[in-house]
Motif scaffolding. Structure first.
Motif, PDB file in Angstrom:
ATOM      1  N   SER A   1       0.943  -1.127  -0.014  1.00  0.00           N
ATOM      2  CA  SER A   1       0.000   0.050  -0.075  1.00  0.00           C
ATOM      3  C   SER A   1       1.000   1.394   0.058  1.00  0.00           C
ATOM      4  O   SER A   1       0.561   2.135  -0.766  1.00  0.00           O
TER       5      SER A   1
ATOM      6  N   ARG B   1       3.908   1.781  -0.772  1.00  0.00           N
ATOM      7  CA  ARG B   1       4.867   1.855  -2.154  1.00  0.00           C
ATOM      8  C   ARG B   1       3.767   2.358  -3.295  1.00  0.00           C
ATOM      9  O   ARG B   1       4.063   3.389  -3.971  1.00  0.00           O
ATOM     10  N   ASN B   2       2.607   1.633  -3.329  1.00  0.00           N
ATOM     11  CA  ASN B   2       1.617   2.083  -4.483  1.00  0.00           C
ATOM     12  C   ASN B   2       1.139   3.545  -4.335  1.00  0.00           C
ATOM     13  O   ASN B   2       1.062   4.264  -5.200  1.00  0.00           O
TER      14      ASN B   2
ATOM     15  N   THR C   1      -7.419   3.314  -6.785  1.00  0.00           N
ATOM     16  CA  THR C   1      -6.694   2.460  -5.701  1.00  0.00           C
ATOM     17  C   THR C   1      -7.990   1.599  -5.281  1.00  0.00           C
ATOM     18  O   THR C   1      -7.776   0.775  -4.790  1.00  0.00           O
TER      19      THR C   1
END
Ligand SMILES: Cc1cc2nc3c(=O)[nH]c(=O)nc-3n(C[C@H](O)[C@H](O)[C@H](O)COP(=O)(O)O)c2cc1C
Length: 134
Positions: A26, A28-29, A60
């Motif tokens: 999470s 990182r994204n 997301t």
């Protein structure tokens, strides 16, 4: 910019390792698309806030919603915002049932949600913490 808040239910209680992995991915994204937020876990319940550019938040959320590790995602709030409540976290985290090193769960959550100026958002997190810390 929007903030979306949803609740969902885990298929089964996730281990600390599984949660760590979700948070690692999470962060990182989210960082890559300027999404910030907070995830609170209480037993099998998740409460998560996602904020940032509308398209990034919706993409997301759509990905999260399709995740087989939880189900029954319900959006509690989804609206335009002028200012982030969680600007310092790519994804802040607090397991509602597990206090950090010292102090109480209520204190930990209180600290995490202190920057929330929107009273409705604040109430969602405070109520959730109270319910699941019991
Ligand atoms: C409760 C919960 C919260 C999640 N929160 C996020 C998040 O904030 N950002 C994110 O990218 N993935 C989040 N995920 C994971 C996504 O569902 C998905 O596994 C991940 O985004 C896939 O990333 P990848 O394609 O880079 O492997 C979450 C999953 C769960 C179960």
């Amino acid at each position: 910019m929007i903030r979306l808040i949803y609740i969902s239910t885990a298929r089964s209680v996730l281990s600390e390792q599984e949660l760590d992995e979700i948070l690692r991915v999470s962060r990182r994204n989210n960082q890559a698309v300027e999404v910030t937020g907070l995830l609170i876990v209480g037993g099998r319940r998740f409460l998560q806030a996602l904020e940032g550019p509308a398209e990034a938040v919706m993409k997301t959320y759509d990905r999260i919603k399709a995740d087989g590790r939880h189900f029954a995602a319900v959006i509690l709030s989804d609206r335009e915002i002028a200012k982030r409540s969680f600007s310092e976290w790519a994804m802040g985290y607090q397991p509602a049932g597990m206090p950090r090193a010292e102090g109480t769960v209520a204190n930990d959550v209180a600290e995490l949600i202190a920057p929330i100026t929107d009273p409705i958002v604040y109430a969602y997190f405070a109520e959730f913490a109270k319910k699941h810390a019991a």
